[in-house]
Structure formats: C-alpha cells, structure tokens
Design a protein around this motif. Sequence first.
Motif, PDB file in Angstrom:
ATOM      1  N   HIS A 245       3.041  32.943  19.222  1.00  0.00           N
ATOM      2  CA  HIS A 245       1.844  32.275  19.737  1.00  0.00           C
ATOM      3  C   HIS A 245       2.181  31.504  21.013  1.00  0.00           C
ATOM      4  O   HIS A 245       1.445  31.542  22.002  1.00  0.00           O
ATOM      5  N   GLN A 246       3.326  30.820  20.981  1.00  0.00           N
ATOM      6  CA  GLN A 246       3.736  30.038  22.158  1.00  0.00           C
ATOM      7  C   GLN A 246       4.034  30.940  23.355  1.00  0.00           C
ATOM      8  O   GLN A 246       3.628  30.652  24.483  1.00  0.00           O
TER       9      GLN A 246
ATOM     10  N   GLN B  98       0.739  32.038  24.657  1.00  0.00           N
ATOM     11  CA  GLN B  98      -0.040  30.918  25.184  1.00  0.00           C
ATOM     12  C   GLN B  98       0.471  30.487  26.556  1.00  0.00           C
ATOM     13  O   GLN B  98      -0.301  30.168  27.452  1.00  0.00           O
ATOM     14  N   TYR B  99       1.802  30.481  26.707  1.00  0.00           N
ATOM     15  CA  TYR B  99       2.392  30.034  27.969  1.00  0.00           C
ATOM     16  C   TYR B  99       2.745  31.206  28.894  1.00  0.00           C
ATOM     17  O   TYR B  99       3.489  31.044  29.850  1.00  0.00           O
ATOM     18  N   HIS B 100       2.228  32.385  28.568  1.00  0.00           N
ATOM     19  CA  HIS B 100       2.384  33.600  29.401  1.00  0.00           C
ATOM     20  C   HIS B 100       3.843  33.946  29.691  1.00  0.00           C
ATOM     21  O   HIS B 100       4.187  34.411  30.778  1.00  0.00           O
TER      22      HIS B 100
ATOM     23  N   ASP C  44       0.583  39.743  30.409  1.00  0.00           N
ATOM     24  CA  ASP C  44      -0.547  40.499  29.865  1.00  0.00           C
ATOM     25  C   ASP C  44      -0.465  41.973  30.258  1.00  0.00           C
ATOM     26  O   ASP C  44      -0.104  42.307  31.386  1.00  0.00           O
TER      27      ASP C  44
ATOM     28  N   LEU D 297      -6.038  36.699  20.060  1.00  0.00           N
ATOM     29  CA  LEU D 297      -5.058  36.675  21.164  1.00  0.00           C
ATOM     30  C   LEU D 297      -5.158  37.953  21.991  1.00  0.00           C
ATOM     31  O   LEU D 297      -5.060  37.932  23.213  1.00  0.00           O
TER      32      LEU D 297
ATOM     33  N   ASP E 198      -8.421  37.968  24.062  1.00  0.00           N
ATOM     34  CA  ASP E 198      -8.268  37.034  25.188  1.00  0.00           C
ATOM     35  C   ASP E 198      -7.446  37.675  26.300  1.00  0.00           C
ATOM     36  O   ASP E 198      -7.755  37.524  27.486  1.00  0.00           O
TER      37      ASP E 198
END
Length: 607
Positions: free
Chosen positions: A469-470, A473-475, A479, A500, A503
């Motif tokens: 997740h981290q 979240q912090y790319h 992507d 996730l 998004d």
Amino acid sequence: MSDEYYLELSENPVQFENASSVNNVFFDEANKQVFAVRSGGATGVVVKGPDDKSSVAFRMDDKGEVKCIKFSLGNKILAVQRTTKSVVLPDKRTLKLLKSQSINVNWYMYCPETAVLLLSTTVQGNVLQPFAFKSATVSKMSKFEIELPAVPKPAKLSLSERDIAVATIYDQLYVMYLKHHSRSTNSPGAEVVLYHLPREGTCRKTHVLKLNTTGKFALNVVDNLVVVHHQSSQTSLIYDIKLRELDGALNVHQPVLPARSINPYKIHLTGPAAAPSQAPVPCELYSSSWSVFQPDIIISASEGYLWYLQVKLQPTLNLLQDKGKLMDFLLRRRDCKMVILSVCSLMLTGGDKGNLSVVATVFDKLNQVYKEYLDAEQAYTAAMESGPSRSSTSYKRPVRTQAVIDQSDMYTHVLSDFTEKKGVKHKFIIAVLMEYIRSLNQFQIPVQHYLYELVIKTLVQHNLFYMLHQFLQYHVLSDSKPLACLLLSLESTYPPAHQLSLDMLKRLSTANDEIVEVLLSKQQVLGALRFIRSVGAHDNVSARKFLDAARQTNDTMLFYTIFRFFEQRNMRLRGNPGFSQGEHCEEHVAYFKQVFGENALMKQATA
C-alpha cells in the motif's frame, strides 16, 4: 583445479608438419598462414591457414635454402626470399617503385591489422620511425624515442625487435616495449611500457605494466588484455589498461589476477612411431621452441601446432574478490554476459552473499553500460529520422555487445530465480529488487512493468500488504496498465487492491471504455461491471461485450450473474427483460436457455 586456469589454448589448433632437418617452418603474420617447406620446396610446400579456404599445397624448384616465404592477401602472388638482398616472385610479374625513403634501418616490424611499419633507427636503435600505408600511399608518422633502462658507452645497438610488439588495444594502436630489469638502477623487476601511437600527433608513453620479476618474457594481446608469459616460472599474467591506477601522468598497472599457468593441453602423437590407439600426451607449455606472434598466436614448430590463446572468464570469479573491480573487468570482455549474470546470482544467493552496498555498486555499473547503449541507439534513431544530412552519415548503428545487460536479462536469469529461493529473508529479497529499480531510475531508464510485478508478487507472497500500500501510495512503483491489472487480480486476497487499481488507471488518464477493455481482457468481468457502475455508465455499455467475456471464462455461474444483471437493466430501462434485436445477444440467450432452462429467463412484469 581447472577452474583456476584463466588462459587456454584453442581447442582446434592448426596442425602442420613439425620442423625437422628436411622441413622448414615459416609463419606469415599478415595472412596468419604456416608454411611447411620440404627440401627447399622440391618435395612440396604445404600452407595451412586459420580456415580450410586459406590452405594450399604446391611444389617449386629447389634453388637453395628458403629464408622466408609468403603469399599476398588472397593467395594471389607468392614471394620467396633465398638471399639477404633479393625476393623472387615465381609467377613472373612487373614491379613498379611507388615511393622510396632514404633511412638507416637496424630492423623493422610490420603490423598487418593497422598497416603500420615500424623502423628502428640511430646507433642505439631506440628511435622508431613509423610509416602508415593506405591504398597505395605511404605517409610518414611522427618518430619517437624508446627510453632505455641504461645508455651504453660507447653507443651500440641496444633495442632488439624481440623486445618490441605492436598491437591494437581498445581500438588504439600501441607499441609495447619489454623493458628488462636493470641491475644498475636496482629496479624490482621488468616492465612492459606502452607507447600510444596515434595516426596524427606525437607518440606518448602512457602505461607501465609492472611484472615484479625478471627473466624471459613473451607478449600476446587477447580480448583487449595484455598477456605476459614468463618462461622460467611457466606462468602468465594479464593486464587491463582500462583498470586505472594513476601514478602521476602515467597509468601504472599491476596484474589483474594472480599469475597462473595456461590450462594443461594434451596432443595426439603423429608419425611412424605413434600407435593408433596411443593416448594423447601432455604438451610442454612455455617450451623454448614456442614462438609467440601478435595478437594472440602461439606456435610450436617442434610439435607442429598453431594455437590461438583464449581467456576463460569463469575462473576470474574466484580470483578477483572485489566485486566492483570484477564487474569493471568483465564488462570489457567479449563473451561476458552469462558470466556477469552468474556473478549477480552468486552475489545474491551464494556463500559470498553480498551486502546491499556491493549489490548497489554492481547494479549501477551494469546500468551505466545499459544506459550508454540506450542513449546511443536513441541518438542513431533520431539522426536517421531527421533524414540524410552531413551529421547523420557519421552515425553508425550502435553495436549491442554482451556487456549490455538489460532488464529482461536480469529478470530471466537472476531476479525471478532469486525471489523463489528458499532460506533467503524476504526483507533482503525486496531490498534487492528495490535497489535494482532505484539504479534504473538513477540512470533514467524506464522500468519495465514485469519488475514491479515481481515486487508486488513477493510482497503478497509474504503478506506484506501494508508495504505494498505504501509503495503504491508514494509512487515507488510507477503506474502502468499491466500493473493495474495485476492489482485487480489480487482483490480476493487483498480487497483494497481493487480501488488501488482503479485509481492507478484513472491517474494514467485511461478512458472509461479502455479501462473496461483492460479488465475484460484479464477476465475480470465482475470487476469491469463494478467499475462501470462506479462511474455511472452501466446503462450505456454493450451487453454483448460483457456476455462474450463471461462465456470465455467457462464459469456458468459468472455468466448467469452477468446475464441477470443485463436482464434487470433492460427491465428498468424498457420495462422488458428481453434483449432488443440491435444488441445481437441471440446466441447468449440460446446458451442461457440451454444451460439453465427457459424457465430461468426473467419474466416480464405484468401490470
């Protein structure tokens, strides 16, 4: 013990009749041909070259002792020397003098690869005058002086051709001077001094190779390495002039590896004394009958063998402990790819499991070479696309050497196996994967999605969802559509993965219908339906597209769920659960009836 030998003689040598009282052997460095001349040629001349095409046999009249014999390139013209002042061409030809130079010469040396002639001049012989030959023109290059260990009084010839060799190393021409130990200067041993000889400009002394011993030596150049053979110890040393150890303006080099013998070699006995079933016998290495020629040839006239000297890279892994230096050494070798990949695997999983700083150093060295290749490829493509111009003609397509270790090489041969290894802590596995990604990012190399997938699969395998997740979240993980699809497939294991993923697809500015296509292509039919409802587009999507995808999963209950969803939509929009003709769903209605029966179809609501 064989894993200790980093030099070997070629497996398929050129064989010829050995030198004897009736058979003289000559070697032509330009054509790499061995001439075996029997009885002055009267009973035959056999010419053996590096391949069968260059092998010839003929006879000629015995007109006295042959001092030298050679063919022109392509074996068109034969030249025979029988006296010190004359050369005979058996095939009568007219010769024309193109150019002459008046110069006192002690001895000469010719380098066929570069077409450079070196003449030894002056009383001491240490002033060398080079000439360059190019398409029937001769140009005089700048002369230079070889520094002698001691100046003799009175002056006499002090530089022998035995102590000079000319070779190309890393595409540059060098004159190599074997400077013997001088008792008067108390030097610790002999040296090989390299003089860089450019086509234009002055020749300069640029490298000194420290031999740390004395005695008889011979020089070869193999795979851009200078190999120094030492006869009395029967060992060889190798030097890489690009491994820098600066000492003022000069590069002073110690051997890259400890001294080792050439790998033992066995030869088959020939001649009348040899029995057909006789086992091969060991070849005498470093024999006094050996002759060494540039760049990589060793000839034993007494045994009738010509070998090419070769470097074996695998043994260097155990002999060079510094992984950074080892990588610098391997990246410059011709056949290095599989050895480099095995170094990476051993570094991660072997007994010498490296710490992360060593791993980082190795990854950075690999990715620097990888980046240089990608930049060169990009520059070439840009030059070609801009159309013909003066600048684009100078661009050559970059050659992809074995030193270019790309992401698929690392993934296939190192990282995917590494993540499956038992007994390796998962924290170390993840740290290594992230270190490789960090290195790629540092060199601005786009990271391939399969590396991110490897990270995610490793995190999921060890239930490290918080870390996953981290990272997202912090790319830390960039992507991409394949990554988003992978996250979707994790929904059953880790429910937040669904959101996730969506998004990520939205951040990629992916159009809604394209997101649906991506999901359906991955057989995420329910996921696609949930997504389309979440964006409020479920009233307009094609029922047939979803039903097609559901059928392809071979999951009848999934098909039932999707079919029922669209029946309900039809009822809500048109007051009739049936599909209109324009939706082309007849095939799916027939399938539904076949599997679940006609009674399972939704009935139209009656008023």
